[in-house]
Design an enzyme around this catalytic site. Structure first.
Site, PDB file in Angstrom:
ATOM      1  N   GLU A 245      24.199 -18.415  14.233  1.00 40.03           N
ATOM      2  CA  GLU A 245      23.623 -17.421  14.979  1.00 40.03           C
ATOM      3  C   GLU A 245      22.093 -17.574  14.694  1.00 40.03           C
ATOM      4  OE1 GLU A 245      25.923 -14.216  12.668  1.00 40.03           O
ATOM      5  OE2 GLU A 245      26.985 -14.044  14.640  1.00 40.03           O
ATOM      6  N   CYS A 329      29.001  -5.507  14.057  1.00 37.03           N
ATOM      7  CA  CYS A 329      27.607  -5.388  13.433  1.00 37.03           C
ATOM      8  C   CYS A 329      26.981  -4.942  14.810  1.00 37.03           C
ATOM      9  CB  CYS A 329      26.912  -6.614  13.206  1.00 37.03           C
ATOM     10  SG  CYS A 329      27.007  -7.921  14.235  1.00 37.03           S
TER      11      CYS A 329
HETATM   12 ZN   LIG Z   1      25.311  -7.796  15.756  1.00 35.17          ZN
END
Ligand SMILES: [Zn+2]
Length: 570
Positions: A245, A329
């Site tokens: 990420e 998230c």
């Molecule tokens: Zn996120």
């Protein structure tokens, strides 16, 4: 986790943070929109959280019962990250509700962390968390309580990074994944997991805002320059790689494989807002606005119930928003940003009111002992006309942002008369005078369609353009051009696209109609991928069509189909 129900822990080890982000969002929301039902939910969440706190102040439901003996043994497991989100929620609740009920729980946990972690010479354990977040939370706790200890702890966590305390994150990533490759003050490139990096920069900016240390600001400016000139998508999205990420190398910005996590865009808004507070420099407000419209907003569907985790800039129609994620998230992060958004619009310094963002609404600021209210009337970003009515007289300054996207033709008037202070794009227009209630400021920002090109080192975008109007980035969706393969479309730079507000389209958007040529590959390309160049006469057939473009934030809200931001232009 309070032991009232006997069930094993379910979910991911950092799921506590999602509850805290929700609690933060709910707290901000209650400050502006009272809702007894929501208030009851918040109160019962606070009771459960307080009851789950251990006698020594520790609080994390993953490590409460069956894994209690594993506390603070693996710093990749987000214990301080969750603590940070908890502290932020507690500070939000304290500011919004005015009670210390949750703040006191957070103080006990923060004290527990401060007692345990720190320099070896103080008899503490030198450690940092794999996922930054605690840094900005501790600075906020310092602001809420006045306790310097939390500021010093934030400084310890920022400076302890880059000394190998984490080893190899998750046993497989390079230390740069957690920005642990070198001391923060020496860092000069944005690297690693994008959300972690941007939370660290936000925390370091908070630290600088309180300490004024020049080294911190120099590092932050270097990182911002690297990010914005080499590692950021045209949307403001951040993080080019699915692997980790993470940020990519300079100019590594693939469109279809863009990661550009919604959380990274949110973190960028937070960082830019802090840089703006420190400097008063409009470029941070410009990027904050750009990121809100073009990198955060695409993360939510028009019905507000579906979310993107990744935000590619080209797609074949298979990437669709979902109602929730196992790793959730992004949705509560969107919630807390949107619930706190009013706080990003205006600013106050000694004798000056600042208008950073434009939208219908009003704000009251305290300049010394008098209150000044600004009421903003506008259709922005549908057009660039903003009217601000001043309520409350006296001598003070008003700073209005002339966005960098507005390159010419902007004007500012007070009560119909042009303001003689110098104006320039990408800065604040300063109007300083003796104000009277009823004075009206008119800002006019022309919004022509702009053809945006990309640095040639991003090879994929060579010979392509993206369309922007005002602060909005546009894209082309298959559903608006039936029967055309967007790969065959060539948009010449120059002819001004026509602009039309369509109230029934995508919740009401201004659509662009762009003249394009359809250029299909020669028949000789059939069954081949390569050939020797130059030997072929250009016998491509071209017909002219009208191409429709819609704001990128609204993509993927109709039937699935391909989407492109970057269009061939030659
Ligand atoms: Zn996120």
């Amino acid at each position: 986790a309070s032991g009232k129900v006997d069930v094993p822990f379910r979910g991911l080890y950092f799921n506590d943070s999602d509850v805290y982000k929700w609690l933060e969002a709910a707290s901000w929301s209650l400050a502006t929109d009272p809702d007894p039902g929501l208030e009851r939910m918040v109160e019962s969440a606070i009771t459960e959280i307080a009851d789950a706190q251990r006698p020594d102040g520790y609080l994390n439901t993953y490590f409460t019962f069956e894994r209690a003996h594993e506390r603070w043994t693996d710093f990749d497991l987000h214990e301080m990250y969750c603590a940070g989100h908890f502290i932020q929620a507690a500070v939000a609740h304290f500011r919004a509700a005015g009670t210390r009920r949750l703040l006191d729980v957070a103080v006990r946990f923060a004290n527990h962390i401060c007692d345990l972690f720190g320099p070896e010479e103080q008899g503490k354990q030198p450690a940092i968390d794999g996922h930054e977040e605690i840094e900005m939370a501790l600075v906020e706790l310092f602001r809420a309580t006045g306790e310097r200890r939390y500021l010093e702890q934030a400084e310890f966590f920022v400076d302890a990074r880059g000394h190998g305390l984490l080893g190899e994150p998750y046993g497989r990533f390079d230390p740069s994944y957690s920005q642990d490759h070198k001391p923060f003050r020496e860092q000069d490139e944005v690297v690693g997991h994008a959300v972690r990096a941007l939370y660290l920069y936000s925390g370091a900016a908070d630290l600088h805002a309180e300490t004024g240390e020049p080294d911190l600001l120099e590092a932050l400016e270097r990182l911002w320059r690297n990010m914005t000139t080499k590692r950021m998508y045209v949307s403001g999205g951040l993080g080019s790689r699915h692997e980790g990420e993470a940020f990519g190398e300079d100019y590594e910005l693939p469109s279809g494989r863009a990661y550009a996590e919604t959380c990274a865009a949110i973190a960028s808004v937070m960082w830019n807002w802090r840089m703006l507070m420190i400097s008063g420099d409009a470029r941070y407000a410009d990027l904050m606005e750009h990121t809100l419209y073009n990198a955060v907003l695409p993360g939510v569907s028009l019905d507000g119930r579906h979310y993107f985790y990744q935000n590619p800039l080209a797609d074949d129609g298979t990437h669709r928003r979902r109602s929730w994620f196992g790793c959730a998230c992004c949705p509560p992060n969107v919630a807390r940003l949107l619930a706190s958004l009013p706080g990003y619009f205006y600013g106050v310094s000694d004798d000056t009111m600042w208008v950073h963002l434009y939208a219908e609404g009003s704000a009251t600021g305290n300049l010394g002992d008098r209150a000044v209210r600004l009421a903003q009337h506008t259709d922005y970003p549908r057009d660039g006309n903003v009217e601000i009515e001043v309520e409350g007289g006296g001598d003070f300054g008003l700073m209005l942002r002339v966005p960098s996207w507005c390159e010419r033709g902007y004007t500012v008037e007070v009560n119909g008369e042009a303001v003689d202070s110098p104006l320039s794009s990408g800065s604040y227009a300063e109007i300083r005078r003796t104000w009277r209630t009823g004075d009206t400021v008119r800002l006019k920002l022309p919004t022509p369609v702009r053809f945006v090109e990309c640095h040639p080192y991003v090879a994929e975008n060579t010979g392509r353009v993206a369309l922007m109007r005002g602060p909005l980035l546009y894209c082309v969706e298959q559903t608006d051009q039936p029967g055309l393969d967007p790969r065959d479309l060539v948009v010449p730079v120059g002819p001004e696209p026509s602009v039309r507000f369509e109230p029934g389209l995508l919740g009401g958007v201004t659509a662009l109609t762009v003249r394009a040529e359809v250029v299909t590959p020669q028949p000789a390309w059939e069954n081949r991928l390569y050939r020797t160049a130059n030997a072929h006469p250009d016998d491509r057939r071209a017909e002219t069509v009208e191409l429709k473009a819609v704001p990128y934030y609204a993509w993927a809200n109709r039937e699935p189909g391909a989407m492109w931001v970057w269009l061939q232009s030659r």
